[in-house]
Design an enzyme around this catalytic site. Structure first.
Site, PDB file in Angstrom:
ATOM      1  N   ASP A  10      -7.051  19.527 -14.402  1.00 34.94           N
ATOM      2  CA  ASP A  10      -7.404  18.172 -14.862  1.00 34.94           C
ATOM      3  C   ASP A  10      -7.105  18.120 -16.362  1.00 34.94           C
ATOM      4  O   ASP A  10      -7.770  18.764 -17.168  1.00 34.94           O
ATOM      5  CB  ASP A  10      -8.892  17.903 -14.572  1.00 34.94           C
ATOM      6  CG  ASP A  10      -9.299  16.473 -14.915  1.00 34.94           C
ATOM      7  OD1 ASP A  10      -8.661  15.866 -15.801  1.00 34.94           O
ATOM      8  OD2 ASP A  10     -10.266  15.973 -14.309  1.00 34.94           O
TER       9      ASP A  10
ATOM     10  N   ARG B 173       0.848  -1.205   0.000  1.00 41.92           N
ATOM     11  CA  ARG B 173       0.000   0.000   0.000  1.00 41.92           C
ATOM     12  C   ARG B 173       0.877   1.246   0.000  1.00 41.92           C
ATOM     13  O   ARG B 173       0.592   2.230  -0.664  1.00 41.92           O
ATOM     14  CB  ARG B 173      -0.960   0.017   1.204  1.00 41.92           C
ATOM     15  CG  ARG B 173      -1.651   1.368   1.378  1.00 41.92           C
ATOM     16  CD  ARG B 173      -2.885   1.335   2.285  1.00 41.92           C
ATOM     17  NE  ARG B 173      -2.724   0.527   3.472  1.00 41.92           N
ATOM     18  CZ  ARG B 173      -1.985   0.873   4.542  1.00 41.92           C
ATOM     19  NH1 ARG B 173      -1.347   2.026   4.576  1.00 41.92           N
ATOM     20  NH2 ARG B 173      -1.883   0.061   5.574  1.00 41.92           N
TER      21      ARG B 173
ATOM     22  N   LYS C 255      -8.530   7.001 -19.172  1.00 42.65           N
ATOM     23  CA  LYS C 255      -8.793   7.495 -20.526  1.00 42.65           C
ATOM     24  C   LYS C 255      -7.520   7.347 -21.376  1.00 42.65           C
ATOM     25  O   LYS C 255      -7.042   6.251 -21.584  1.00 42.65           O
ATOM     26  CB  LYS C 255      -9.296   8.941 -20.431  1.00 42.65           C
ATOM     27  CG  LYS C 255     -10.401   9.144 -19.388  1.00 42.65           C
ATOM     28  CD  LYS C 255     -11.621   8.309 -19.683  1.00 42.65           C
ATOM     29  CE  LYS C 255     -12.772   8.389 -18.703  1.00 42.65           C
ATOM     30  NZ  LYS C 255     -12.642   8.817 -17.351  1.00 42.65           N
TER      31      LYS C 255
ATOM     32  N   TYR D 277     -15.929  17.955 -14.800  1.00 39.87           N
ATOM     33  CA  TYR D 277     -16.454  16.588 -14.850  1.00 39.87           C
ATOM     34  C   TYR D 277     -17.464  16.406 -13.705  1.00 39.87           C
ATOM     35  O   TYR D 277     -17.215  16.837 -12.574  1.00 39.87           O
ATOM     36  CB  TYR D 277     -15.282  15.595 -14.728  1.00 39.87           C
ATOM     37  CG  TYR D 277     -15.715  14.194 -14.459  1.00 39.87           C
ATOM     38  CD1 TYR D 277     -16.491  13.510 -15.384  1.00 39.87           C
ATOM     39  CD2 TYR D 277     -15.369  13.552 -13.278  1.00 39.87           C
ATOM     40  CE1 TYR D 277     -16.925  12.216 -15.134  1.00 39.87           C
ATOM     41  CE2 TYR D 277     -15.780  12.256 -13.019  1.00 39.87           C
ATOM     42  CZ  TYR D 277     -16.569  11.596 -13.944  1.00 39.87           C
ATOM     43  OH  TYR D 277     -16.984  10.321 -13.685  1.00 39.87           O
TER      44      TYR D 277
HETATM   45  C1  LIG Z   1     -12.133  14.844 -16.965  1.00 37.56           C
HETATM   46  C2  LIG Z   1     -12.309  13.714 -15.998  1.00 37.56           C
HETATM   47  N1  LIG Z   1     -11.720  13.788 -14.783  1.00 37.56           N
HETATM   48  C3  LIG Z   1     -11.862  12.790 -13.887  1.00 37.56           C
HETATM   49  C4  LIG Z   1     -12.638  11.669 -14.158  1.00 37.56           C
HETATM   50  C5  LIG Z   1     -12.769  10.589 -13.126  1.00 37.56           C
HETATM   51  O1  LIG Z   1     -11.977   9.505 -13.461  1.00 37.56           O
HETATM   52  P1  LIG Z   1     -12.265   7.961 -13.092  1.00 37.56           P
HETATM   53  O2  LIG Z   1     -13.480   7.550 -13.883  1.00 37.56           O
HETATM   54  O3  LIG Z   1     -11.006   7.276 -13.493  1.00 37.56           O
HETATM   55  O4  LIG Z   1     -12.537   7.919 -11.619  1.00 37.56           O
HETATM   56  C6  LIG Z   1     -13.227  11.549 -15.409  1.00 37.56           C
HETATM   57  C7  LIG Z   1     -14.042  10.348 -15.732  1.00 37.56           C
HETATM   58  O5  LIG Z   1     -14.778  10.308 -16.683  1.00 37.56           O
HETATM   59  C8  LIG Z   1     -13.074  12.604 -16.355  1.00 37.56           C
HETATM   60  O6  LIG Z   1     -13.652  12.541 -17.578  1.00 37.56           O
END
Ligand SMILES: Cc1ncc(COP(=O)(O)O)c(C=O)c1O
Length: 391
Positions: free
Chosen positions: A177, A52, A202, A104
């Protein structure tokens, strides 16, 4: 030349975080052991004690992310959402945060339903740059940007936001992000961000088979605070997922470049189609933020994401999205395969109509995640689905 002296992305993507083991394995083995032998109490044989806290495969991935984002330190988590959670958990109780309005949905949910329960209050704004000076309070500790936004693909000038924020208070953290672009197309730390975060689910992993999150920073202090929380909270990725993500990362430049070239062809077609009301694609010179794209994105590429409004309203959007043969109707994005979705009833279905339309998410909006299939085949698929949407 030591490989990591190279500033070329492709070389770094292939070699960063690649550490040769005792057998000389060219590709690292997956290290499943949860615990590691010690010679004597508190004297581990190597650099690991308990998985961990740190694990060889996670460490390799974290090192690679740090290099590719031009940071000094990287951290990996069990999802993009866990990454967000750890960053927001690091804020002192009673802090104030400012976020762009169309973040998001899961980030919005964390700000409003989880962080607020821990005494972190958030202000959302659709005009970040203009409103920033008025919105910053004595207790503001963080500004959150997502660029381009989902699904309307608005681009924010990170450098300008960083300067504005730091002029007001240099202790306010700027977090970006960078999920939609990936480190290949843009490096927010170069423009003054303190932390860059990704849903590596992604583009970074890129094969739609791992859920994982990463972040990078140049600051030792920020890294140590977040690493402490990574261990304390324990939302860490498995060795196998870390290994798979590192494998995906090694072809990031090839995948993202091809996706962006394919997307450009499709966006150019959609922009002149009589069946389309409007197209959002940062790689088109007609995009409202194209001047920022030229400064902030590699080769002014727009990435693999497009959204467009189809003529014929929600019914046409539904027909189009169930008529494609190569684009699969599914949430998520950033994989080698092309996907599409209708945000108003899928990813953004939980947002009240008035609020989502204010940020451009109409019932007729379709989001494409363009993959790396042959561009002409993808274009033919879009054309036949547009035709089908009219029948
Ligand atoms: C721009 C963005 N940030 C964060 C996330 C969250 O990621 P995760 O689905 O890996 O938890 C997403 C998920 O779709 C996203 O599109």
């Amino acid at each position: 030349m030591a490989v990591l002296d190279s500033d070329k992305f492709a070389t770094k993507a292939i070699h960063a975080g690649s550490h040769v083991d005792v057998h000389g394995s060219v590709i690292e083995p997956i290290s499943l052991s949860t615990t590691f032998k010690q010679h004597s109490p508190a004297q581990p044989v190597g650099e690991y004690e308990y998985s961990r806290s740190q694990n060889p495969n996670r460490k390799n991935l974290e090192d690679a992310i740090a290099v590719l984002e031009n940071g000094k330190y990287g951290l990996a988590f069990s999802s993009g959402s866990a990454t967000t959670a750890v960053v927001l958990q690091s804020l002192p109780q009673g802090s104030h945060a400012i976020s762009i309005g169309d973040v998001y949905g899961g980030t919005h949910r964390y700000f409003t339903k989880v962080a607020n329960a821990h005494g972190v209050e958030t202000t959302f704004t659709n005009n970040l740059l203009e409103e920033l000076p008025q919105l910053v309070k004595e207790n503001t500790r963080l500004v959150w940007i997502e660029s381009p936004t989902n699904p309307t693909l608005k681009v924010t000038d990170i450098e300008l936001v960083a300067k504005t924020v730091k002029n007001i208070n240099k202790d306010i953290l700027l977090v970006v992000d960078n999920t939609f672009l990936s480190p290949y197309l843009s490096n927010p730390l170069n423009f003054g961000a303190d932390i860059v975060v990704h849903s590596a689910t992604k583009y970074i992993n890129g094969h739609s088979d791992v859920v994982l999150g990463v972040l990078a920073t140049k600051s030792k202090e920020i890294y140590e605070r977040l690493q402490f929380l990574q261990n304390a909270i324990g939302a860490i990725p498995s060795p196998f997922d870390s290994w798979l993500t590192h494998r995906g990362l090694r072809t990031l430049h090839l995948r993202v470049r091809q996706a962006a070239l394919n997307a450009t062809k499709i966006a150019e077609f959609l922009a002149q189609s009589d069946d389309v009301v409007a197209v959002n694609y940062p790689g088109l010179p007609t995009h409202a933020d194209y001047a920022i794209v030229k400064k902030q994105h590699r080769d002014a590429l727009g990435g693999g994401m497009i959204s467009f409004r189809i003529k014929g309203g929600a019914a046409a959007a539904a027909k189009f999205s169930s008529s494609t043969r190569l684009f699969t109707l599914a949430e998520s994005l950033g994989g080698i395969e092309s996907l599409l979705e209708v945000p108003a009833v899928m990813t953004h279905g939980g947002i009240p109509k008035e609020q989502r339309e204010a940020s451009g998410v109409y019932d007729d909006l379709i989001r494409l995640s363009v993959g790396i299939e042959d561009a002409d085949d993808l274009l033919d698929d879009i054309k036949q689905a547009l035709q089908a949407s009219k029948n």
